[in-house]
Design a protein around this motif. Sequence first.
Motif, short mmCIF file in Angstrom:
data_model
loop_
_atom_site.label_atom_id
_atom_site.label_comp_id
_atom_site.label_asym_id
_atom_site.label_seq_id
_atom_site.Cartn_x
_atom_site.Cartn_y
_atom_site.Cartn_z
N ALA A 1 0.79 -1.30 0.03
CA ALA A 1 0.16 0.01 -0.11
C ALA A 1 0.94 1.27 0.05
CB ALA A 1 -0.85 -0.14 1.26
N GLU A 2 1.77 1.41 0.68
CA GLU A 2 2.74 2.41 0.93
C GLU A 2 3.59 2.62 -0.83
OE1 GLU A 2 5.00 5.68 1.91
OE2 GLU A 2 3.41 4.71 2.87
N ALA A 3 3.87 1.42 -1.27
CA ALA A 3 4.58 1.40 -2.53
C ALA A 3 3.63 2.16 -3.51
CB ALA A 3 4.92 -0.05 -3.04
N ASP A 4 2.21 1.85 -3.44
CA ASP A 4 1.27 2.33 -4.33
C ASP A 4 1.21 3.75 -4.15
OD1 ASP A 4 0.41 -0.31 -5.12
OD2 ASP A 4 -1.11 -0.30 -3.86
N ARG A 5 1.56 4.35 -3.28
CA ARG A 5 1.55 5.80 -3.07
C ARG A 5 2.77 6.42 -3.87
NH1 ARG A 5 -0.97 4.72 2.04
NH2 ARG A 5 0.74 3.95 3.13
N HIS A 6 3.61 5.79 -4.32
CA HIS A 6 4.98 6.30 -4.98
C HIS A 6 4.77 6.25 -6.53
CE1 HIS A 6 6.53 7.45 -1.16
NE2 HIS A 6 6.18 6.62 -0.68
N GLY A 7 3.93 5.38 -6.74
CA GLY A 7 3.69 5.39 -8.46
C GLY A 7 3.49 3.76 -8.78
N THR A 8 3.73 3.51 -10.09
CA THR A 8 3.36 2.00 -10.56
C THR A 8 4.38 1.10 -10.15
OG1 THR A 8 2.35 3.43 -12.61
CG2 THR A 8 3.02 0.88 -12.72
N LEU A 9 4.20 -0.18 -9.69
CA LEU A 9 5.07 -0.96 -9.33
C LEU A 9 5.36 -1.75 -10.56
CD1 LEU A 9 6.13 -2.73 -6.94
CD2 LEU A 9 4.29 -4.32 -7.23
N VAL A 10 6.74 -1.92 -10.74
CA VAL A 10 7.43 -2.68 -11.90
C VAL A 10 8.14 -3.83 -11.36
CG1 VAL A 10 7.53 -0.38 -13.41
CG2 VAL A 10 9.36 -1.01 -11.90
N GLY A 11 8.48 -3.85 -10.27
CA GLY A 11 9.06 -4.96 -9.77
C GLY A 11 9.08 -5.43 -8.46
N LEU A 12 9.51 -6.59 -8.01
CA LEU A 12 9.60 -7.07 -6.74
C LEU A 12 10.99 -7.75 -6.45
CD1 LEU A 12 8.59 -7.90 -3.75
CD2 LEU A 12 7.31 -9.68 -4.76
N VAL A 13 11.56 -7.58 -5.40
CA VAL A 13 12.72 -8.47 -5.24
C VAL A 13 12.53 -9.19 -3.80
CG1 VAL A 13 15.09 -8.60 -4.76
CG2 VAL A 13 14.51 -6.87 -6.36
N ASN A 14 12.14 -10.25 -3.90
CA ASN A 14 12.00 -11.00 -2.42
C ASN A 14 13.23 -11.61 -1.84
OD1 ASN A 14 9.08 -11.58 -2.03
ND2 ASN A 14 8.96 -12.79 -3.75
N ASN A 15 13.90 -10.63 -1.08
CA ASN A 15 15.09 -10.86 -0.59
C ASN A 15 15.00 -11.30 1.09
OD1 ASN A 15 18.10 -10.30 -0.18
ND2 ASN A 15 17.12 -8.67 1.27
N ALA A 16 14.07 -10.84 1.64
CA ALA A 16 13.79 -10.83 3.10
C ALA A 16 13.79 -12.64 3.40
CB ALA A 16 12.57 -10.30 3.54
N GLY A 17 14.69 -12.76 4.41
CA GLY A 17 14.91 -14.04 4.65
C GLY A 17 15.55 -14.32 6.21
N VAL A 18 15.48 -15.49 6.60
CA VAL A 18 16.31 -15.75 7.85
C VAL A 18 16.98 -17.09 7.88
CG1 VAL A 18 14.75 -14.66 9.46
CG2 VAL A 18 14.11 -16.90 9.01
N VAL A 19 17.95 -17.12 8.36
CA VAL A 19 18.56 -18.45 8.72
C VAL A 19 18.58 -18.63 10.38
CG1 VAL A 19 20.45 -18.57 6.93
CG2 VAL A 19 20.80 -17.45 9.16
N ASP A 20 18.97 -19.55 10.75
CA ASP A 20 18.84 -19.92 12.11
C ASP A 20 20.10 -20.56 12.87
OD1 ASP A 20 17.85 -20.29 14.73
OD2 ASP A 20 15.78 -20.93 13.99
N LEU A 21 20.10 -20.93 13.98
CA LEU A 21 21.33 -21.55 14.64
C LEU A 21 21.66 -22.77 14.06
CD1 LEU A 21 21.23 -20.39 18.29
CD2 LEU A 21 22.44 -19.26 16.54
N PRO A 22 22.79 -23.42 13.85
CA PRO A 22 23.05 -24.68 13.32
C PRO A 22 22.45 -25.63 14.23
CG PRO A 22 25.13 -23.55 13.28
CD PRO A 22 24.14 -22.64 14.00
N ALA A 23 21.60 -26.48 13.68
CA ALA A 23 21.21 -27.97 14.29
C ALA A 23 20.97 -28.90 13.24
CB ALA A 23 19.81 -27.49 14.68
N ARG A 24 20.81 -30.23 13.82
CA ARG A 24 20.36 -31.12 12.94
C ARG A 24 19.05 -31.34 13.11
NH1 ARG A 24 23.04 -36.42 12.74
NH2 ARG A 24 21.15 -37.07 13.51
N MET A 25 18.36 -32.00 12.22
CA MET A 25 16.90 -32.07 12.06
C MET A 25 16.27 -32.62 13.11
SD MET A 25 15.51 -30.51 9.74
CE MET A 25 13.69 -31.25 10.22
N ASP A 26 16.79 -33.71 13.72
CA ASP A 26 16.47 -34.17 15.00
C ASP A 26 16.31 -33.56 16.31
OD1 ASP A 26 19.10 -34.53 15.41
OD2 ASP A 26 18.94 -36.65 15.22
#
Length: 248
Positions: free
Chosen positions: A73-98
């Motif tokens: 909604a904030e982006a809409d206030r600044h003009g026409t959207l031409v692209g999205l970069v889905n960069n946000a993400g997290v890792v976590d502390l190392p661990a085995r699956m179990d």
Amino acid sequence: MSKGVLIVTGGSRGIGRATVLLAAARGYDVVFSYVSDEAAARSLVAAVEAAGGKAVAVKSDIGSEADTLALFAEADRHGTLVGLVNNAGVVDLPARMDEISVERLERMLRINVIGSIVAAREALKRMSTRHGGKGGAIVNLSSAAATLGSPGQYVHYAAAKGAIDVFTLGLGREVAAEGVRVNAIRPGLIDTDIHASGGIPDRVAQLRESIPMKREGTAEECANAILWLISDESSYTTASVVTVSGGR
């Protein structure tokens, strides 16, 4: 003259920050999200403006649908959207699956997978010709972990990035005739502070010799790949993943 509005999620540090700087330098009006480091976000806006560009920082957690809707909604206030970069993400502390709890799995998938999918959905509503848009591009952030599996450290993270690879392939083909290209980059060992946030601050040094180029990559090298995929220079490229890993 502005090339239009580009949203970069997780833009205050690392690859996101480099992408914001490069995109603004190339004429995009950039709206980027950050979660908690307001000082870093303000510093980035100031750097962009000092160079003659335009950037807007929005406090927004990609793991929250309400926050993502507010970001768009904030982006809409600044003009026409031409692209999205889905960069946000997290890792976590190392661990085995179990050793990994359901709560930890849910956080990993909510932010790294569901968050990117919801953001892409909102971008499509604005850019797809099916919805009256003029087209655009989405670039997702995968990881070399998706092909390496990250055993003994981040198997759940690798699985999440594998999901991003498949999402990129499927969505790219789904909307190819609607003016929207969907691609991803798959970074390898990149010199950013994400390794410290994942509990292994010296991870790059530990693994440097395993890289055929014998060096880590930079956030700027990833940003260059991202901006190529956003730009018309890659106009015949969709449903693809570009590996940026020094050969690893």
